[in-house]
Design a protein around this motif. Structure first.
Motif, PDB file in Angstrom:
ATOM      1  N   ASP A  30     -32.078 -11.128 -13.531  1.00 49.02           N
ATOM      2  CA  ASP A  30     -31.845 -11.416 -14.956  1.00 49.02           C
ATOM      3  C   ASP A  30     -32.691 -10.498 -15.832  1.00 49.02           C
ATOM      4  O   ASP A  30     -32.228 -10.022 -16.871  1.00 49.02           O
ATOM      5  CB  ASP A  30     -32.141 -12.884 -15.265  1.00 49.02           C
ATOM      6  N   ALA A  33     -31.120  -7.053 -15.903  1.00 48.30           N
ATOM      7  CA  ALA A  33     -29.980  -7.051 -16.824  1.00 48.30           C
ATOM      8  C   ALA A  33     -30.474  -7.003 -18.273  1.00 48.30           C
ATOM      9  O   ALA A  33     -29.949  -6.222 -19.082  1.00 48.30           O
ATOM     10  CB  ALA A  33     -29.104  -8.281 -16.592  1.00 48.30           C
ATOM     11  N   ALA A  39     -25.515  -8.369 -20.225  1.00 49.85           N
ATOM     12  CA  ALA A  39     -25.563  -9.755 -19.770  1.00 49.85           C
ATOM     13  C   ALA A  39     -25.668  -9.788 -18.242  1.00 49.85           C
ATOM     14  O   ALA A  39     -25.266  -8.844 -17.559  1.00 49.85           O
ATOM     15  CB  ALA A  39     -24.308 -10.493 -20.228  1.00 49.85           C
ATOM     16  N   SER A  40     -26.198 -10.879 -17.723  1.00 48.54           N
ATOM     17  CA  SER A  40     -26.313 -11.035 -16.276  1.00 48.54           C
ATOM     18  C   SER A  40     -24.957 -10.922 -15.595  1.00 48.54           C
ATOM     19  O   SER A  40     -24.845 -10.372 -14.492  1.00 48.54           O
ATOM     20  CB  SER A  40     -26.948 -12.376 -15.926  1.00 48.54           C
ATOM     21  N   GLY A  41     -23.918 -11.400 -16.236  1.00 48.44           N
ATOM     22  CA  GLY A  41     -22.575 -11.304 -15.671  1.00 48.44           C
ATOM     23  C   GLY A  41     -22.150  -9.856 -15.443  1.00 48.44           C
ATOM     24  O   GLY A  41     -21.453  -9.554 -14.470  1.00 48.44           O
ATOM     25  N   THR A  42     -22.584  -8.977 -16.323  1.00 45.72           N
ATOM     26  CA  THR A  42     -22.272  -7.554 -16.155  1.00 45.72           C
ATOM     27  C   THR A  42     -22.957  -7.009 -14.915  1.00 45.72           C
ATOM     28  O   THR A  42     -22.356  -6.265 -14.133  1.00 45.72           O
ATOM     29  CB  THR A  42     -22.699  -6.753 -17.404  1.00 45.72           C
ATOM     30  N   TYR A  44     -23.752  -8.715 -12.250  1.00 41.81           N
ATOM     31  CA  TYR A  44     -23.082  -9.272 -11.073  1.00 41.81           C
ATOM     32  C   TYR A  44     -21.671  -8.718 -10.876  1.00 41.81           C
ATOM     33  O   TYR A  44     -21.171  -8.697  -9.749  1.00 41.81           O
ATOM     34  CB  TYR A  44     -23.080 -10.798 -11.114  1.00 41.81           C
ATOM     35  N   ARG A  45     -21.025  -8.251 -11.939  1.00 43.42           N
ATOM     36  CA  ARG A  45     -19.726  -7.599 -11.763  1.00 43.42           C
ATOM     37  C   ARG A  45     -19.900  -6.270 -11.025  1.00 43.42           C
ATOM     38  O   ARG A  45     -19.088  -5.915 -10.182  1.00 43.42           O
ATOM     39  CB  ARG A  45     -19.046  -7.363 -13.114  1.00 43.42           C
ATOM     40  N   HIS A  46     -20.969  -5.545 -11.364  1.00 43.22           N
ATOM     41  CA  HIS A  46     -21.230  -4.265 -10.695  1.00 43.22           C
ATOM     42  C   HIS A  46     -21.860  -4.457  -9.318  1.00 43.22           C
ATOM     43  O   HIS A  46     -21.578  -3.700  -8.390  1.00 43.22           O
ATOM     44  CB  HIS A  46     -22.156  -3.392 -11.549  1.00 43.22           C
ATOM     45  N   PRO A  48     -22.447  -7.601  -6.908  1.00 48.30           N
ATOM     46  CA  PRO A  48     -22.271  -9.037  -6.648  1.00 48.30           C
ATOM     47  C   PRO A  48     -23.467  -9.707  -5.975  1.00 48.30           C
ATOM     48  O   PRO A  48     -23.677 -10.894  -6.156  1.00 48.30           O
ATOM     49  CB  PRO A  48     -21.041  -9.090  -5.735  1.00 48.30           C
TER      50      PRO A  48
END
Length: 181
Positions: A30, A33, A39-42, A44-46, A48
């Protein structure tokens, strides 16, 4: 990749390099990021998993080390070219302690790891051979020298003065490589 996604990817890698150098491979994802401005989601998209990020950072660092060595193959002073690459190799081992171990202990594609090692060995062996051909070093087994350099990083990684200690140890190796006249 779209241009903005590529920028995010590169910023995440750069911030991960910094965080791993500061805190090891357990650095907060986190926080990486946040530092990258995404964002943290970004993240994890790159990447996982943490291992995906660690592997990407390690691959990038090893590619830079390999490229440095290849560039030094044309340097005028063969001994200094070799010494520069060996110093960079030790520095990499000290700065990114835990990266290689994290990748090796996980279920990682063995061919990918073998390719990293092969590239590094090829460059190191070429630099050693070039220095030997120029008479700048004595004949040595390339694998022995490269293993000793790796051992320096491993042996000093937790020392409070690890850079100084590793530098002294590498100097011993470099002095031992010089021909006696």
């Amino acid at each position: 990749m779209r241009a903005d996604a590529r920028r995010n990817y590169e910023r995440l890698l750069e911030q991960a390099r910094i965080a791993f150098a500061e805190s090891g491979v357990e650095a907060s994802l986190d926080e990486i990021a946040r530092r990258a401005g995404v964002a943290s989601g970004t993240l994890y998209r790159h990447f996982p998993t943490r291992l995906d990020l660690v592997r990407a950072v390690l691959a990038g660092q090893l590619a830079e080390l390999t490229d440095l060595g290849r560039g030094l193959l044309t340097a005028g002073d063969e001994f200094e070219a070799l010494a520069t690459w060996l110093r960079a190799t030790v520095s990499h081992g000290l700065t990114y302690r835990g990266l290689a171990a994290a990748v090796m202990s996980a279920s990682v594609d063995a061919d990918e790891v073998a390719n990293w090692h092969a590239d590094l060995f090829e460059v190191g062996a070429s630099l050693l051979d070039r220095a030997w051909q120029a008479g700048a070093i004595v004949a040595v087994d390339e694998a022995d020298v490269l293993k000793m350099v790796g051992a320096i990083a491993w042996a000093t990684q937790d020392a409070p003065d690890r850079e100084a200690q590793a530098g002294r140890m590498l100097t011993v190796i470099l002095n031992g490589l010089r021909p006696r006249h």
